[in-house]
Scaffold this motif. Structure first.
Motif: not given
Lengths: 337, 337
Positions: A4, A20, A23, A26, A308, A311, A327
């Motif tokens: 990302v 991000v 996570q 990602m 998030v 995505i 998330t």
């Protein structure tokens, strides 16, 4: 592992970058900054910085901060760009992303038409499933979409009417006003009504927006005509099922946006943010099918978890329930103080 | 291991509690709260809570929050109390501490005479060595003491004149004003001048204070008659030697208190606090021996490291240099973004 890139590191971009980063599915390939200012200096510790263009790269080269290249270099190293550039720039940027075969997420400042779907995790996650261009709706619309959706499933919604008392600007901005006036948006309904419909669909909505001299949060006075009768307890129970809605009470000292933002500081949240929409328990009132409530919206952060989730929908990584849960866990959403 | 009780968990108390918790040579035995509000709810995760008195204990018992007793119980389990109760209450509380043979620290809202010494780590750490009752001067006085001391050692100080543009109230308070006026303190000099003298000693000082409608920070316009000539570079080099002073520049986007507090958020500081006094480089100007500069003061947090150092002085744990260094390390003070 989805790569990302974050184009724009203002109020939203910097927060999405950090979210991000938390996570497991990602990584952040880099962030784009125009100027080598204090925000760039801070970003250096966590991210590779790319200059917006050749001119911007020059200003980095003339400073003590090093850029790893320009937006073009970031694009070639990313699967998706989260575009958090100033309002209206997405229209131009999308051509660049398209040419390079990249997916992209835009923010609420762009028109609905720029993307294949507008996004709110609670309202229409699946509309963005596998899509290439998605727009996360604005902070105000995100807030309305969350609470309207929370009551809609059980009680049905015929009509939504909301008065948005909006913060004048963000806390890090000292150039905008008003500082001593209330400034109504003179279009009826305000743009929030059609915007809300892009995520909750065919519901009748009216909104009026007033700008007020404060930087902390927006406050919404919401009135909903339900399809079924309900009582206060039932409505609060429905809202309480959603982690991104937080029921608060004046009894515990939370009597204004000042104390709500203070609570977020006490919770130790990153940047003292509050991702949840705060609904005052005392404000939830029913007369037959007419529901009224008041909610407070932290404009800087409520759309962060939505980015998030968007995505994950676009890459078909997991369904809405799993993505939201993942998330929320990483951002500590739904945990009370 | 010094056992520290915190009486009062408002703006200062909650921050001192957390700072003490980070030290290796002290522990927090508990904090005193009057009401079971959202702040108490948050405190529960880190500290034992004690009610202020029997009536306050009852309000805890009637809530979902559990108190571990009252102030009396906390006293019997502590070596020292940091009194962060509202202005003027220390005068009453000191009798209780004295009766129980406890040391105590008071805040700047109390009179100098309440304690055996007023305290600022850079200016007069050793005045509190082994003392039982010490008062940490206010946020404004702490800020002035730090920067005046930084130039005093090398250049000497004949006279200090400062205009204090004060924040109206703290960010979590929605009841005080002014919201649309500038309110001068009509006593000349304002109480800050004699207060500064309690820590820097026999220097001629004038101060004027004006309350402005903002909650973020105070701003001080300082003018100093030095004993020796100096130039801008020399003064900045002296200030730069002190970690609790941060030289900032408008060139990196830090043009107002709005961006300075935003920088603190980006630094990931606890509660988005800035312990350092921010001095604008561009504002440091000299005409012969006349020095002018402008500084910004985060009123909620600059006294926090001072409270920690005061505890060390009172228990003769280590000298000023070692204590300041230890405190700064634990709070990340002096690290730029």
């Amino acid at each position: 592992m989805i790569k990302v890139g974050i184009n724009g590191y203002g109020t939203i971009g910097r927060r999405v970058a950090q979210a991000v980063r938390l996570q497991k599915d990602m990584i952040v390939t880099g962030i784009v900054k125009t100027r080598p200012d204090y925000v760039a200096e801070s970003a250096m510790h966590d991210f590779r910085i790319f200059a917006a263009d050749a001119k911007s790269l020059e200003s980095f080269n003339n400073s003590s901060l090093k850029a790893s290249g320009t937006l073009e270099d970031l694009i070639s190293d990313s699967d998706i760009i989260v575009d958090a550039t100033p309002e209206g720039m997405g229209r131009k940027n999308i051509e660049t992303y398209r040419k390079n075969g990249l997916k992209a997420i835009f923010q609420g400042g762009e028109d609905h038409e720029i993307a294949q779907a507008s996004f709110n995790a609670y309202s229409n996650f699946m509309d963005s499933w596998g899509k290439d261009y998605v727009r996360v709706v604005s902070c105000n619309t995100t807030a309305l979409a969350r609470t309207v959706t929370s009551v809609r499933k059980s009680f049905g919604v015929k009509h939504v009417s909301a008065t948005l008392i909006r913060r004048a600007t963000d806390p890090n901005d000292s150039s905008k006003g008003p500082i001593n006036a209330l400034e109504p948006s003179l279009k009826f309904p305000s743009h929030h009504a059609p915007d809300l419909q892009t995520v909750i669909g065919n519901v009748d909505v009216d909104t009026v927006a007033i700008k007020a001299p404060t930087t902390l949060m927006h406050v919404h006075v919401v009135s909903i005509d339900l399809e079924k009768q309900a009582d206060q307890k039932q409505v609060m129970a429905e809202m309480g099922r959603y982690r991104r809605i937080m029921l608060v009470s004046g009894k515990s000292g939370l009597t204004s946006t000042a104390q709500i933002m203070d609570m977020a500081r006490e919770m130790g949240r990153s940047r003292s943010d509050l991702y949840e929409i705060a609904v005052w328990k005392e404000s939830v009132n029913l007369k037959g099918t007419k529901l009224n409530y008041i909610q407070a919206v932290h404009q800087e952060s409520d759309v962060v978890p939505e980015n998030v989730d968007a995505i994950r929908a676009m890459f078909q990584l997991m369904d809405d329930e799993k993505s939201i849960s993942e998330t929320d866990k990483t951002l500590n959403i739904g945990k009370r103080v």
